[in-house]
Design a protein around this motif. Structure first.
Motif, short mmCIF file in Angstrom:
data_model
loop_
_atom_site.label_atom_id
_atom_site.label_comp_id
_atom_site.label_asym_id
_atom_site.label_seq_id
_atom_site.Cartn_x
_atom_site.Cartn_y
_atom_site.Cartn_z
N THR A 111 0.81 -1.21 0.00
CA THR A 111 0.00 0.00 0.00
C THR A 111 0.85 1.26 0.00
OG1 THR A 111 -0.11 0.29 2.40
CG2 THR A 111 -1.64 -1.28 1.44
N GLY A 112 0.22 2.36 -0.40
CA GLY A 112 0.91 3.65 -0.45
C GLY A 112 0.28 4.51 -1.52
N PRO A 113 0.57 5.81 -1.53
CA PRO A 113 0.01 6.69 -2.57
C PRO A 113 0.65 6.42 -3.93
CG PRO A 113 1.50 7.91 -1.14
CD PRO A 113 1.41 6.53 -0.57
N GLY A 125 6.32 3.49 -5.30
CA GLY A 125 7.13 2.30 -5.61
C GLY A 125 6.43 0.97 -5.36
N LYS A 126 5.09 0.99 -5.21
CA LYS A 126 4.35 -0.26 -4.92
C LYS A 126 4.55 -1.30 -6.03
CE LYS A 126 0.23 1.59 -4.71
NZ LYS A 126 0.50 3.00 -5.04
N THR A 127 4.45 -0.83 -7.29
CA THR A 127 4.53 -1.76 -8.43
C THR A 127 5.87 -2.48 -8.43
OG1 THR A 127 3.09 -0.31 -9.69
CG2 THR A 127 4.32 -1.95 -10.93
N PHE A 128 6.96 -1.75 -8.16
CA PHE A 128 8.29 -2.34 -8.16
C PHE A 128 8.41 -3.42 -7.08
CE2 PHE A 128 12.85 -2.56 -7.38
CZ PHE A 128 13.35 -2.58 -8.67
N THR A 129 7.81 -3.14 -5.90
CA THR A 129 7.84 -4.13 -4.81
C THR A 129 7.07 -5.39 -5.22
OG1 THR A 129 8.01 -2.37 -3.17
CG2 THR A 129 7.24 -4.51 -2.37
N LEU A 130 5.90 -5.19 -5.84
CA LEU A 130 5.09 -6.34 -6.30
C LEU A 130 5.87 -7.18 -7.32
CD1 LEU A 130 1.34 -5.52 -6.98
CD2 LEU A 130 2.34 -6.85 -5.15
N TYR A 131 6.46 -6.50 -8.31
CA TYR A 131 7.21 -7.22 -9.35
C TYR A 131 8.41 -7.96 -8.76
CZ TYR A 131 4.79 -5.44 -13.52
OH TYR A 131 3.87 -5.19 -14.50
N SER A 132 9.05 -7.37 -7.76
CA SER A 132 10.18 -8.04 -7.11
C SER A 132 9.72 -9.33 -6.44
CB SER A 132 10.84 -7.12 -6.08
OG SER A 132 11.30 -5.96 -6.70
N THR A 143 -2.15 -4.31 -4.72
CA THR A 143 -1.87 -3.00 -4.13
C THR A 143 -3.17 -2.31 -3.76
OG1 THR A 143 -1.97 -1.71 -6.18
CG2 THR A 143 0.14 -2.74 -5.65
N LEU A 144 -3.05 -1.35 -2.86
CA LEU A 144 -4.19 -0.57 -2.39
C LEU A 144 -3.69 0.84 -2.12
CD1 LEU A 144 -7.13 -1.60 -1.77
CD2 LEU A 144 -6.48 -1.66 0.62
N HIS A 145 -4.50 1.85 -2.48
CA HIS A 145 -4.08 3.25 -2.25
C HIS A 145 -4.46 3.68 -0.84
CE1 HIS A 145 -2.50 4.56 -6.09
NE2 HIS A 145 -3.46 3.91 -6.69
N ALA A 205 -2.40 0.30 9.04
CA ALA A 205 -3.65 0.38 9.81
C ALA A 205 -4.80 0.86 8.93
CB ALA A 205 -3.46 1.32 10.99
N GLU A 206 -4.52 1.89 8.11
CA GLU A 206 -5.56 2.43 7.24
C GLU A 206 -6.04 1.39 6.24
OE1 GLU A 206 -5.86 5.86 3.94
OE2 GLU A 206 -4.88 6.52 5.80
N THR A 207 -5.16 0.46 5.88
CA THR A 207 -5.53 -0.62 4.94
C THR A 207 -6.64 -1.48 5.53
OG1 THR A 207 -3.27 -0.62 4.10
CG2 THR A 207 -4.60 -2.57 3.62
N LEU A 208 -6.50 -1.82 6.81
CA LEU A 208 -7.54 -2.63 7.46
C LEU A 208 -8.87 -1.89 7.48
CD1 LEU A 208 -5.36 -3.92 10.44
CD2 LEU A 208 -6.15 -5.27 8.49
N THR A 209 -8.82 -0.58 7.76
CA THR A 209 -10.04 0.24 7.76
C THR A 209 -10.68 0.26 6.37
OG1 THR A 209 -8.96 1.65 9.40
CG2 THR A 209 -10.95 2.52 8.39
#
Length: 462
Positions: free
Chosen positions: A223-225, A229-236, A317-319, A324-328
């Motif tokens: 997660t993140g705005p 770099g979310k996509t790079f982490t996912l691809y890794s 991924t989630l924006h 914690a905000e992800t769970l909400t």
């Protein structure tokens, strides 16, 4: 026997074509309507070089051929030439300066070009002399877009050989008050750097990420705005899971980095091929691992959670701004705790901060007034004035991570729909390092500045 130049002129007269440019390697002509293949072949034969054709309205061709304004053709040619050179120069500058995006913005009297370098826009000071409309037209030709359409947004992509290498670009246009704005995204072409050990995660966090990736089933969320770099982490993560024994599939919008051995599907909303349709189809394709580019709505979230419970490892991924905000957010999407708790394996929140230039960084003042729960004692800060290597004091970027692995206690608390405060308390008990803590550690090591860390992460509660 007719000379090649005479043959060329005869051909153009016969087909009402106008020569715009001709040298040893390139012939550019303007014709009315779609050129016939036979004409292209004849032009190539007569000129013995590459042929580019521009389609002009018949009235304009007629005007150039039969009215006294023939002198306009060299002007037209010069405008085209300067636009081609300008685009090539700007894109070369973008590559040399490691830009991720180039913004072409027509102003009242001129064209403004800005490069996004390490997440921040910088104006390109020196620009070649070219008309903004001609530069936009050149970009549209490269991207295969409709030059005549100026009222609607368009998207395209193209490749160019720059600096002796093939570079791939994505193009987006949008009508604005002084014409059309174009944004060119420089695509990642090197696959070698996509590996877990290139993420820059501290050893303890990398171990937690690798443990979650090794699980046979479950949901891993990054997660993140936008631009964190979310996509790079996912691809890794995907590249670590990419082995012949596993069927790895992805649904993306768009496919950012092609990975050999992974079945990547790009959604096409106009033709009805959306995330949910592809995701349902993937579940019938005997997958082991599924990557969903982004969870955008409750339906996608529901399918992803159910897939994670039925023997599949799901990465997405989630924006959201924090673990914690992800769970909400997932609760707000209507995912019940009794489904979410058992499915979740790991939540990663991340940000990208600019890295201080190692050639000109120097120690700054030590700060002693930070809240003790954030940073006990004094914090050594660093600064970099800028040098010939970096220009701005920063060179490259550094990722900061906050990882929340799911323990049995946390899973039970989520399943029981416990309040967020209770979940945060459990996370802190198991030693979760917040983004703020990760940022302050990077500041103390001299990897980034306190100002940059505050700009990106802030000094709140992570």
């Amino acid at each position: 026997m007719e000379k090649p130049d005479d043959m060329l002129k005869t051909l153009c007269r016969r087909h009402n074509a106008i020569i715009l440019h001709h040298d040893d390697t390139l012939l550019r002509v303007a014709v009315s309507g779609t050129p016939e293949p036979a004409l292209l072949e004849a032009l190539q034969f007569a000129s013995q070089c590459k042929v580019e054709v521009e389609c002009w309205p018949a009235a304009r061709i007629e005007q150039q051929l039969h009215e006294p304004g023939r002198s306009e053709v060299p002007k037209e040619q010069a405008a085209v030439e300067s636009a081609i050179n300008a685009v090539e120069y700007i894109l070369r500058q973008a590559l040399q300066r490691r830009a991720s995006d180039v913004h072409f913005e027509p102003q009242h009297h001129a064209l403004r070009v800005r490069l996004r370098i390490d997440g921040v826009l910088h104006k390109l000071a020196q620009l070649p002399d070219a008309q903004p409309a001609a530069v936009l037209a050149r970009l549209k030709i490269l991207g295969g877009l409709d030059i005549a359409e100026r009222r609607l947004p368009q998207d395209g992509q193209f490749t160019l050989e720059l600096e002796g290498k093939q570079a791939a670009f994505r193009l987006s246009t949008l009508p604005i008050s002084h014409g059309e704005k174009a944004v060119v995204r420089l695509m990642q072409s090197e696959n070698s750097a996509i590996a877990l050990d290139k993420l820059g995660m501290p050893t303890s966090q990398l171990r937690q990420f690798s443990t979650a990736l090794a699980k046979p089933q479950g949901l891993i969320l990054v997660t993140g705005p936008t631009g964190s770099g979310k996509t790079f982490t996912l691809y890794s993560g995907l590249s670590a899971l990419n082995v012949p024994e596993k069927n790895v599939c992805s649904v993306e919008d768009p496919v950012e980095i092609p990975l050999e051995g992974i079945n990547q599907t790009q959604i096409q909303p106009r033709s009805g091929l959306d995330f949910n349709l592809v995701l349902r189809a993937l579940l019938r394709q005997d997958p082991d691992i599924i990557m969903v580019g982004e969870i955008r709505d409750a339906e996608t979230a529901g399918i992803a959670v159910k897939a994670a419970q039925t023997g599949h490892l799901v990465l997405s991924t989630l924006h959201t701004n924090s673990t914690a905000e992800t769970l909400t957010r997932l609760r707000q999407m209507g995912i019940p705790g009794y489904l979410l708790g058992p499915a979740l394996q790991l939540i990663v929140a991340q940000r990208l901060v600019r890295r201080l230039c190692i050639h000109c960084r120097q120690p700054g003042q030590a700060i002693a007034h930070l809240p003790p729960e954030l940073w006990p004692g004094t914090l050594q800060t660093w600064r970099a004035p800028g040098c010939d290597h970096c220009f701005s004091g920063y060179y490259g970027r550094l990722a900061l991570f906050e990882l929340l692995p799911m323990t049995a206690k946390l899973q039970n608390a989520i399943s029981a729909d416990m309040p967020l405060e209770h979940l945060l308390s459990l996370a802190n008990q198991q030693g979760m390092k917040t983004l703020v803590a990760a940022g302050l550690e990077a500041v103390s090591r001299g990897e980034t500045s306190l100002e940059e860390m505050q700009r990106v992460v802030g000094l709140g509660n992570g």
